[in-house]
Design a protein around this motif. Structure first.
Motif, PDB file in Angstrom:
ATOM      1  N   ARG A 122       0.852  -1.186   0.000  1.00 21.03           N
ATOM      2  CA  ARG A 122       0.000   0.000   0.000  1.00 21.03           C
ATOM      3  C   ARG A 122       0.888   1.237   0.000  1.00 21.03           C
ATOM      4  N   PRO A 123       0.423   2.336  -0.579  1.00 23.77           N
ATOM      5  CA  PRO A 123       1.239   3.558  -0.578  1.00 23.77           C
ATOM      6  C   PRO A 123       1.634   3.980   0.837  1.00 23.77           C
ATOM      7  N   VAL A 124       2.870   4.424   0.962  1.00 19.47           N
ATOM      8  CA  VAL A 124       3.479   4.754   2.241  1.00 19.47           C
ATOM      9  C   VAL A 124       3.319   6.251   2.521  1.00 19.47           C
ATOM     10  N   THR A 125       3.112   6.591   3.792  1.00 17.44           N
ATOM     11  CA  THR A 125       3.174   7.982   4.219  1.00 17.44           C
ATOM     12  C   THR A 125       4.545   8.241   4.828  1.00 17.44           C
ATOM     13  N   LEU A 126       5.276   9.194   4.255  1.00 20.29           N
ATOM     14  CA  LEU A 126       6.578   9.581   4.788  1.00 20.29           C
ATOM     15  C   LEU A 126       6.392  10.704   5.795  1.00 20.29           C
ATOM     16  N   ILE A 127       7.074  10.581   6.948  1.00 15.89           N
ATOM     17  CA  ILE A 127       6.982  11.611   7.978  1.00 15.89           C
ATOM     18  C   ILE A 127       8.394  12.090   8.311  1.00 15.89           C
ATOM     19  N   PRO A 128       8.920  13.073   7.591  1.00 16.71           N
ATOM     20  CA  PRO A 128      10.216  13.655   7.955  1.00 16.71           C
ATOM     21  C   PRO A 128      10.041  14.628   9.125  1.00 16.71           C
ATOM     22  N   THR A 129      10.791  14.406  10.185  1.00 16.34           N
ATOM     23  CA  THR A 129      10.765  15.305  11.342  1.00 16.34           C
ATOM     24  C   THR A 129      12.132  15.956  11.528  1.00 16.34           C
ATOM     25  N   ALA A 130      12.846  16.145  10.446  1.00 10.93           N
ATOM     26  CA  ALA A 130      14.253  16.534  10.477  1.00 10.93           C
ATOM     27  C   ALA A 130      14.574  17.347   9.237  1.00 10.93           C
ATOM     28  N   PRO A 131      15.803  17.857   9.127  1.00  9.34           N
ATOM     29  CA  PRO A 131      16.226  18.419   7.851  1.00  9.34           C
ATOM     30  C   PRO A 131      15.978  17.417   6.726  1.00  9.34           C
ATOM     31  N   LEU A 132      15.663  17.910   5.538  1.00 11.03           N
ATOM     32  CA  LEU A 132      15.089  17.069   4.486  1.00 11.03           C
ATOM     33  C   LEU A 132      16.124  16.508   3.517  1.00 11.03           C
ATOM     34  N   THR A 133      17.364  16.410   3.967  1.00  7.73           N
ATOM     35  CA  THR A 133      18.448  15.974   3.092  1.00  7.73           C
ATOM     36  C   THR A 133      18.214  14.576   2.530  1.00  7.73           C
ATOM     37  N   ASN A 134      17.903  13.615   3.388  1.00  9.80           N
ATOM     38  CA  ASN A 134      17.653  12.251   2.905  1.00  9.80           C
ATOM     39  C   ASN A 134      16.506  12.205   1.909  1.00  9.80           C
ATOM     40  N   ILE A 135      15.449  12.941   2.199  1.00 10.91           N
ATOM     41  CA  ILE A 135      14.272  12.914   1.332  1.00 10.91           C
ATOM     42  C   ILE A 135      14.594  13.528  -0.028  1.00 10.91           C
ATOM     43  N   ALA A 136      15.368  14.611  -0.044  1.00  9.04           N
ATOM     44  CA  ALA A 136      15.747  15.220  -1.315  1.00  9.04           C
ATOM     45  C   ALA A 136      16.603  14.271  -2.146  1.00  9.04           C
ATOM     46  N   LEU A 137      17.561  13.616  -1.494  1.00  2.00           N
ATOM     47  CA  LEU A 137      18.409  12.660  -2.214  1.00  2.00           C
ATOM     48  C   LEU A 137      17.580  11.503  -2.764  1.00  2.00           C
TER      49      LEU A 137
END
Length: 323
Positions: A122-137
């Motif tokens: 099922r589609p995942v919900t991402l919850i970044p609670t930090a600087p978004l470096t990993n998500i951008a990469l």
């Protein structure tokens, strides 16, 4: 027909006092399925974040959740920690915290994110609670993951006042370029910013009860809440403490507690006093800039403008204490 299955979530964090509170809630809320946790430099260095994350998950009884080490610095700038808020160890320097027995997975954060997102039925919900470096990469390296992301609910930004600067919130200010990349993700985004982040505060009576609990996870939540800057005297008459990042996870479990408005958002990348500001356009109609040729496309974001404080406090305590 409603779907009562737990929501698959992945948390990207810089644990961090309130990231730890978020992890405790995500593990214990029955409506959430925590698939993985990825770590990035922010509140403390990335190795400290990994250590803290493993410790919290083990105390919460979720030592089997995979944890991966991610970026140790922002895309362009050096890392700048928030130890003055979160303590030398990033976890409030709470006495007696055990060292973790587990270790992170061999894969790096971006690899684990890609693997878990694409493997989820099922589609995942991402919850970044930090600087978004990993998500951008992740989004730049593996854009195909967007097809199996339900929503990104990130703690960051502000409509009004910042905390890292007069206008910039810490997570976005720490890596503005990464935040700007997030806003090109092409998936639904909710911005849980300082405007609501700072309002969800657990009363002192509840904090004292948590600190006296015999259950390790609930007791840790109490110690973390008592450390918060809103509680300069944790042993005083009212050691209240803010949920902080945990509010963003509450918003995934119970989105009806959050009031949002779909608005254009962009990140200021210029050097100077506005760098890292999330510029939220609340105008009811176009202005002179657009009338004179500004045709930039800005992603529409569900921006949190109000929160039901009592609802989220009760939600958090109910999950963490198991009542």
């Amino acid at each position: 027909m409603s779907d009562d299955r737990p929501i698959p979530v992945i948390i990207d964090c810089d644990t961090g006092v309130d990231d730890a509170l978020a992890l405790l809630f995500a593990v214990r809320h029955p409506g959430l399925d925590l698939r993985a946790v990825t770590c990035v430099a922010g509140n403390t260095d990335v190795d400290g974040v990994v250590r803290n994350t493993l410790t919290v998950l083990e105390i919460a009884g979720a030592g089997n959740v995979p944890v991966a080490r991610g970026a140790e610095r922002p895309l362009l700038e050096p890392a700048r920690s928030a130890r003055h808020v979160h303590g030398d160890d990033g976890m409030g320097d709470i006495p007696g915290l055990p060292a973790p027995t587990g270790t992170p997975v061999e894969a790096d954060a971006v690899t684990l994110l890609r693997r878990e997102i694409l493997a989820s039925p099922r589609p995942v919900t991402l919850i970044p609670t930090a600087p978004l470096t990993n998500i951008a990469l992740l989004l730049r390296t593996h854009p195909e993951v967007a097809g199996n992301i339900e929503r990104i609910v990130f703690m960051g930004g502000a409509v009004a006042t910042g905390n890292a600067t007069a206008v910039a919130e810490f997570n976005v200010w720490h890596d503005p370029e990464a935040a700007a990349i997030l806003l090109t993700a092409g998936v639904p985004i909710t911005m849980y910013g300082l405007d609501v982040f700072q309002r969800v505060v657990v009363p002192g009576t509840d904090v004292r009860r948590l600190r006296a609990s015999a259950e390790p996870g609930a007791r840790l939540a109490g110690e973390l809440l008592a450390h918060r800057p809103s509680a300069p005297d944790p042993d005083g008459d009212d050691p209240h403490g803010g949920l902080g990042d945990a509010g963003a996870v509450c918003a995934v479990a119970d989105p009806a507690g959050l009031t949002t408005e779909l608005l254009p958002v962009e990140v200021s990348l210029a050097a100077g006093p506005t760098r890292g500001q999330t510029v939220v356009d609340r105008r009811p109609r176009p202005g002179e800039s657009e009338l004179h040729g500004d045709t930039r496309e800005r992603q529409l974001v569900d921006v949190a403008l109000d929160v039901d404080v009592d609802r989220y406090v009760k939600l958090y305590l109910g999950a963490v204490e198991g009542v």
